[in-house]
Design an enzyme around this catalytic site. Structure first.
Site, PDB file in Angstrom:
ATOM      1  N   GLU A  65      38.392  19.023 -27.694  1.00 50.81           N
ATOM      2  CA  GLU A  65      38.327  20.250 -28.492  1.00 50.81           C
ATOM      3  C   GLU A  65      39.264  20.214 -29.697  1.00 50.81           C
ATOM      4  O   GLU A  65      38.865  20.474 -30.816  1.00 50.81           O
ATOM      5  CB  GLU A  65      38.668  21.439 -27.590  1.00 50.81           C
ATOM      6  CG  GLU A  65      38.492  22.769 -28.266  1.00 50.81           C
ATOM      7  CD  GLU A  65      37.034  23.220 -28.297  1.00 50.81           C
ATOM      8  OE1 GLU A  65      36.829  24.401 -28.522  1.00 50.81           O
ATOM      9  OE2 GLU A  65      36.118  22.389 -28.127  1.00 50.81           O
ATOM     10  N   ASP A  66      40.524  19.868 -29.455  1.00 47.94           N
ATOM     11  CA  ASP A  66      41.541  20.020 -30.493  1.00 47.94           C
ATOM     12  C   ASP A  66      41.931  18.711 -31.172  1.00 47.94           C
ATOM     13  O   ASP A  66      42.655  18.718 -32.149  1.00 47.94           O
ATOM     14  CB  ASP A  66      42.816  20.639 -29.903  1.00 47.94           C
ATOM     15  CG  ASP A  66      42.542  22.017 -29.320  1.00 47.94           C
ATOM     16  OD1 ASP A  66      41.505  22.590 -29.678  1.00 47.94           O
ATOM     17  OD2 ASP A  66      43.348  22.497 -28.510  1.00 47.94           O
TER      18      ASP A  66
END
Ligand code: MN
Length: 537
Positions: free
Chosen positions: A75-76
């Site tokens: 995700e990040d």
């Protein structure tokens, strides 16, 4: 920074393969998060490394600890699903993916959504380990909440208190629950937090010396009795739980007896009762202050311990908790202890939770059937908590029976759907709901000015039935108003009530509308209402 050695040191007998996996995930995550910082200005990698350490402390398996290291990598950071799959295999990817998806559900403070969001999180976790990674993730994030921009702090704290702490509680993870609550508390109500802190300080000062004396006496008595391998410690009441109790007791601090509890951890159940007898011979028990949660565990969590409240000379009224090491482990880490989450094995993982146990969760998981089908006549492994084997036994008799299947059908999930706003908020609605119901579930203004709707990015008609998991977006126009036709399309009473209200309002407001039109509309509406009532009866 948490070195990889620290994580490995917390794990229970990791195999050479486990060690290799953790070291690899550590290096991979460190690289993936390189150059990214947290709100605190520290390197981002501090966070996944800390989450992995927490998971190792809980006694989770290597795949889960690795997932802790990688949980934000897709995700990040720069990693892709393909890379994680290629490097770490399906199981780790499955866990990382699950945590990533859970992160998309946000709670924005509507009380009526709290329970459904809790259920949704559990149901969509698909594997209890996903939920445990999420709890460890939230726990570490809460320790650094002060660095988060102020306007976000309160929402995150509230979500922690309303969603994650109750989930931890229902998974029997008492320690995580307590810490999540106390970390959220100052952001929720700083004044009450300060007050609770002061009350606790005051009470602690009052009893500190006396409590030490009581502790020493009991230690000596236990040793004399021949109980050698024991441990005692003093546990302080959590501040949030103190705050709740103060509220219940009208802020009378003299009525708080369990500020400090003396905890005694002994080897066997027999030792528990022996220790209890000893304590009661030394100190007078308070009537009604004794609870035997060993023979009758708390039904909600399976918690086991003996609790007694005694009157001491030095420390006044003191609560004493007596339990075995296993009970202690279970009380602190719940479902994560004993590796009991592994119980069902990979066979049961297909699309459902591996190990579901507590009453409210058990209904959500049809795959429990798979477990119970195999269970009859089979001895459960020795280290499986009793509440899990009991659950299996309870269902072993009627597996596949209409009764059990009906029970599952009548469950909450079978007549509710969960849909999302474009921002990731969860709205729960009855089956058959349309975009109109969705709009009114969010806000009456949104419904009253609805001009169009998109489901999963595509424009749809108002009478479209929305499905579980859809992302619904409502398009509004200031001049748009509900029409009578909407009443045929809406299924929720809330939407219907608002539509009727809006229709009446616009009839009254229309200056050019002649009386004739009004009566016609009213008559038509009245006859329809009448029909509806008849149909119902
Ligand atoms: Mn995270």
């Amino acid at each position: 920074m948490t070195p990889v050695k620290e994580i490995l040191a917390e794990m229970q007998n990791p195999s050479a393969e486990d060690i290799k996996l953790i070291e690899k995930a550590y290096a991979f995550s460190q690289k993936a998060h390189e150059g990214v910082t947290r709100y605190s200005g520290e390197p981002y990698f501090i966070h996944p490394a800390a989450v992995a350490k927490i998971l190792a402390q809980m006694g989770m398996d290597a795949a889960t600890v690795a997932a802790g290291l990688l949980h934000d990598a897709i995700e990040d950071a720069k990693a892709t699903e393909e890379e994680v799959q290629k490097e770490f295999g399906d199981e780790v990817l499955f866990l990382v993916d699950g945590v990533t998806k859970l992160g998309k559900h946000k709670y924005r403070g509507a009380e009526r959504h709290a329970e459904s969001l809790r259920r949704l999180l559990v149901a969509t976790s698909a594997d209890i380990r996903v939920l445990i990674v999420k709890l460890a993730d939230r726990f570490h994030n809460m320790t650094t909440l002060a660095h988060v921009p102020e306007h976000k702090q309160k929402r995150i704290a509230l979500e922690t208190l309303e969603i994650y702490a109750p989930i931890a509680d229902r998974l029997g993870m008492g320690r995580i629950r307590r810490e999540l609550e106390d970390l959220a508390f100052p952001a929720i109500d700083p004044d009450a937090y300060q007050h609770a802190l002061e009350v606790r300080k005051l009470k602690t000062k009052e009893t500190e010396v006396g409590l030490k004396k009581v502790q020493r006496e009991i230690q000596e008595a236990l040793a004399k009795q021949g109980i050698k391998d024991f441990r005692t410690d003093v546990r302080m009441k959590g501040l949030w739980s103190l705050h709740q109790k103060l509220k219940r007791k009208g802020d009378d601090i003299t009525l708080i007896y369990d500020m400090a509890a003396l905890r005694i951890i002994v080897p066997t159940v027999a030792d528990c009762y022996a220790a209890l007898g000893l304590i009661h011979s030394l100190h007078k028990p308070l009537p009604g202050g004794f609870k035997d949660y060993i023979s009758v565990p708390k039904p909600s969590s399976g918690y086991q311990s003996l609790h007694t409240t005694v009157v001491t000379d030095g420390a006044g009224i003191v609560e004493i908790q007596i339990r075995t090491k296993e009970m202690h482990q279970q009380a602190e880490f719940g479902i994560a202890s004993h590796g009991s989450y592994k119980l069902l094995g990979p066979a049961a993982t297909q699309g459902a939770v591996r190990n579901m146990s507590l009453p409210w969760i058990q209904n959500l998981i049809p795959n429990l059937l798979n477990f119970t089908k195999k269970a009859p006549g089979k001895e459960a492994p020795a280290n499986v908590p009793r509440w899990i084997t009991e659950l299996a036994e309870a269902h072993a008799g009627n597996t596949g029976s209409t009764e059990f299947v009906e029970g599952l059908k009548s469950d909450f999930f079978s007549h509710r759907i969960f849909v999302f706003t474009p921002r990731g908020d969860v709205i729960d609605l009855p089956i058959g709901s349309t975009p109109i119901d969705f709009a009114y579930a969010i806000h009456s203004d949104l419904g009253d000015h609805m001009n169009g709707a998109k489901v999963n990015g595509k424009l749809v008609s108002f009478d479209t039935t929305i499905e579980n998991g859809d992302v619904v977006e409502i398009i509004t126009r200031e001049s748009a108003r509900p029409t009578a036709k909407w009443l045929d399309v809406a299924v929720t009473s809330m939407a219907r009530r608002h539509i009727r209200g809006a229709l009446e309002l616009s009839e009254r407001r229309l200056p050019s509308a002649p009386m004739k039109v009004d009566t016609r509309v009213l008559r038509k509406k009245a006859s329809k209402e009448g029909k509806k009532k008849k149909g119902k009866g």
